[in-house]
Design a protein around this motif. Sequence first.
Motif, short mmCIF file in Angstrom:
data_model
loop_
_atom_site.label_atom_id
_atom_site.label_comp_id
_atom_site.label_asym_id
_atom_site.label_seq_id
_atom_site.Cartn_x
_atom_site.Cartn_y
_atom_site.Cartn_z
N ARG A 235 -10.37 -0.91 2.37
CA ARG A 235 -8.97 -1.04 2.77
C ARG A 235 -8.76 -2.44 3.34
NH1 ARG A 235 -9.43 3.98 6.69
NH2 ARG A 235 -11.36 2.81 7.02
N ALA B 65 -6.46 -5.68 4.93
CA ALA B 65 -5.30 -6.13 5.70
C ALA B 65 -5.17 -7.64 5.54
CB ALA B 65 -5.46 -5.78 7.18
N PRO C 23 -1.89 -4.68 0.40
CA PRO C 23 -2.62 -4.56 1.66
C PRO C 23 -2.17 -3.34 2.44
CG PRO C 23 -0.95 -6.27 1.82
CD PRO C 23 -0.98 -5.83 0.39
N ALA C 24 -3.13 -2.73 3.12
CA ALA C 24 -2.79 -1.56 3.94
C ALA C 24 -1.93 -1.95 5.12
CB ALA C 24 -4.08 -0.88 4.43
N ARG C 25 -2.18 -3.15 5.65
CA ARG C 25 -1.41 -3.65 6.78
C ARG C 25 -1.25 -5.16 6.69
NH1 ARG C 25 -0.50 0.11 10.69
NH2 ARG C 25 -1.81 1.98 10.65
N LEU D 153 -5.63 -4.84 14.69
CA LEU D 153 -6.19 -4.11 13.56
C LEU D 153 -7.24 -3.10 14.02
CD1 LEU D 153 -6.51 -6.97 10.92
CD2 LEU D 153 -4.90 -5.05 10.89
N ASP E 101 -7.90 1.53 10.67
CA ASP E 101 -7.87 1.98 9.27
C ASP E 101 -8.04 0.84 8.27
OD1 ASP E 101 -5.46 0.73 9.71
OD2 ASP E 101 -4.20 2.45 9.18
N VAL E 102 -8.74 -0.24 8.68
CA VAL E 102 -8.92 -1.41 7.82
C VAL E 102 -10.41 -1.75 7.76
CG1 VAL E 102 -8.50 -3.90 7.64
CG2 VAL E 102 -6.62 -2.35 8.22
N ASP E 103 -10.89 -2.05 6.56
CA ASP E 103 -12.29 -2.42 6.35
C ASP E 103 -12.48 -3.93 6.20
OD1 ASP E 103 -13.18 0.37 6.08
OD2 ASP E 103 -12.01 0.32 4.23
N VAL F 285 -10.37 -7.82 6.47
CA VAL F 285 -9.17 -8.57 6.83
C VAL F 285 -9.20 -9.92 6.15
CG1 VAL F 285 -10.26 -9.39 8.99
CG2 VAL F 285 -7.77 -9.53 8.71
#
Length: 295
Positions: A3, A5, A32-34, A79, A84-86, A88
Amino acid sequence: MPRVAVAVVTMGNRPGEVDALLESVAKQDLAPARIVIVGNGCRLPEFAERLSLPGEVTAIDVEENLGCPGGRNVALARLREFGDVDVVVELDDDGLLVDGDVLRRAADLFAADPRLGIVGFRIADESGETQQRHVPRVGSSDPLRGGYVTGFLGGGHAFRMAMLDEIGDWPAEFFFAHEEADLAWRVADRGWRILYAPELLLQHPKTSPARHAIYYRVNARNRVWLVRRRLPLALIPAHLGVWTLLTLLRVRSVAGLRAWFGGFVEGLREPAGERRPMRWRTVWWLTRLGRPPVI
């Protein structure tokens, strides 16, 4: 698939460039998730209301300019709160993702190598030229040759969040200059790998680091801090000696030299932070990759 960001730090003086960058993020074939945008000493406009952006957009206003590493740490902290981010992807606010598959290809690289900690992008101007200082190898190296390296480019790169959780974030006290080296040496010392992936392109205007008024002073101060924090004692005189000689050969301005030596003395006098020197096997690993830590 990890995931992903996207994080961007801006001082509010490049609104057009930030809009263009975010529009290029919106065109990626992996959404991107975020997206986290940090206003470093400025108030941010409502990006989500003006631009059609994928994922959840978080804007953070910081009252004072924390410098590039400090501002990026603010984004990383948020973050982590989301959890919830793997991966960045951090991008300069005047950069541009020309290709639409950059985020997906970066995610694929992390998925394929569990010990990959950093992916460095290639930076090129509008004509496709990459400045030599943006190639993470010593000498006149081909900017299109990828592979494992000892450092990365601050303007465009991707971090594995698990790696940052292990080694720590950016050295915020550096404010500007050599923060990439401090982080990269910590990464190498903990056994993570840094990959230069020239197929991942960030378009960025051609610039000189000396455009910043504080360049010469903080460049010298931070270099002294860097070696005091990260090098074995036996290598500190060699590293500082090499760079003092190079500075005398390169800097033609008397005012620039005066500022550089003033920063050098400041680096010796002021606390450098926690000293955690790299292991000698890390020195050997960096040397094998083509850049011993005295250059």
